[in-house]
Design an enzyme around this catalytic site. Sequence first.
Site, short mmCIF file in Angstrom:
data_model
loop_
_atom_site.label_atom_id
_atom_site.label_comp_id
_atom_site.label_asym_id
_atom_site.label_seq_id
_atom_site.Cartn_x
_atom_site.Cartn_y
_atom_site.Cartn_z
N CYS A 135 0.80 -1.23 0.00
CA CYS A 135 0.00 0.00 0.00
C CYS A 135 0.83 1.28 0.00
O CYS A 135 0.32 2.35 0.28
CB CYS A 135 -1.00 0.00 1.15
SG CYS A 135 -0.27 0.11 2.78
N CYS A 136 2.10 1.18 -0.33
CA CYS A 136 2.93 2.40 -0.39
C CYS A 136 2.36 3.40 -1.38
O CYS A 136 2.42 4.61 -1.15
CB CYS A 136 4.36 2.06 -0.78
SG CYS A 136 5.31 1.26 0.51
N CYS A 161 7.01 1.83 8.23
CA CYS A 161 5.72 1.49 8.84
C CYS A 161 5.84 0.20 9.65
O CYS A 161 6.59 -0.71 9.28
CB CYS A 161 4.67 1.30 7.76
SG CYS A 161 4.29 2.79 6.85
N CYS A 171 5.58 -3.35 8.10
CA CYS A 171 6.58 -3.68 7.08
C CYS A 171 8.01 -3.51 7.57
O CYS A 171 8.93 -3.46 6.76
CB CYS A 171 6.35 -2.82 5.84
SG CYS A 171 4.73 -3.05 5.09
N CYS A 191 9.88 2.18 -1.19
CA CYS A 191 8.44 2.44 -1.24
C CYS A 191 8.02 3.18 -2.51
O CYS A 191 6.85 3.21 -2.86
CB CYS A 191 7.99 3.24 -0.01
SG CYS A 191 8.78 4.85 0.12
S1 SF4 Z 1 5.53 0.58 4.21
FE1 SF4 Z 1 3.94 -1.00 4.33
S2 SF4 Z 1 2.27 -0.15 5.60
FE2 SF4 Z 1 3.63 1.55 4.97
S3 SF4 Z 1 2.67 2.41 3.17
FE3 SF4 Z 1 4.20 0.90 2.45
S4 SF4 Z 1 3.11 -1.09 2.27
FE4 SF4 Z 1 1.80 0.34 3.45
#
Ligand code: SF4
Length: 206
Positions: free
Chosen positions: A97-98, A179, A182, A202
């Site tokens: 979901c980045c 995050c 992750c 990301c």
């Molecule tokens: S690091 Fe992980 S939780 Fe954060 S935005 Fe990226 S995918 Fe989403």
Amino acid sequence: MIVGSVEGVLEQSLVAIQQSVADFGDDLTLLCSGQDAVLIDLAMRVDPSIEITFIDTGFHFNETIETMLRIVQRYSPQLRVVVPWRHLPDVGRAGFCCSQHKVEQLEEALRGKRAWMSGVRRADGEERASAELRSIDRRGLAKVNPLVDWTDEDVEAYIEVNDIIVNPLRNRGYASIGCAPCTTPDANGRDGRWAGLAKTECGIHR
Ligand code: SF4
């Protein structure tokens, strides 16, 4: 206070920040991850009015939010917090979901700007080995990485001598902090980010 072992890179960093302020003024923002306040400390020395941007993905560790609060208390910066316009709580753990929680927010933060600064260093790992002090990003904006030549030892020395605010997770084995879903404890560079996945970035620094 200036530290002996980082004097060489320190001068380069301060000049890069000064030049960015001179060139872009209010059209400049500094992207902060809440890992430590090294770059913020340097920027605030140069110009306390530099805007700081923090992307609140909604998945940060509590320690990261606390670190940002301490930064606000110490420096009283012009802080801009950007949040996702949609939150996808189920996909964070999968590492996918980045785009929704980081990249889109950076685009929003950079709207109307001409330049941005980040704490990217070549020592962060292979994928950042060719990072430049100042370049033009894919949007046509100036991208400035004042710490690009800093080694891990430079960072540690600057933190210690200048009592720089750090995320407490750094002292619990997290060399790189993103995050919570992750990030795993790992002392080796960014290896603790998206562990087990092919993903290493990301996407905000492309
Ligand atoms: S690091 Fe992980 S939780 Fe954060 S935005 Fe990226 S995918 Fe989403």
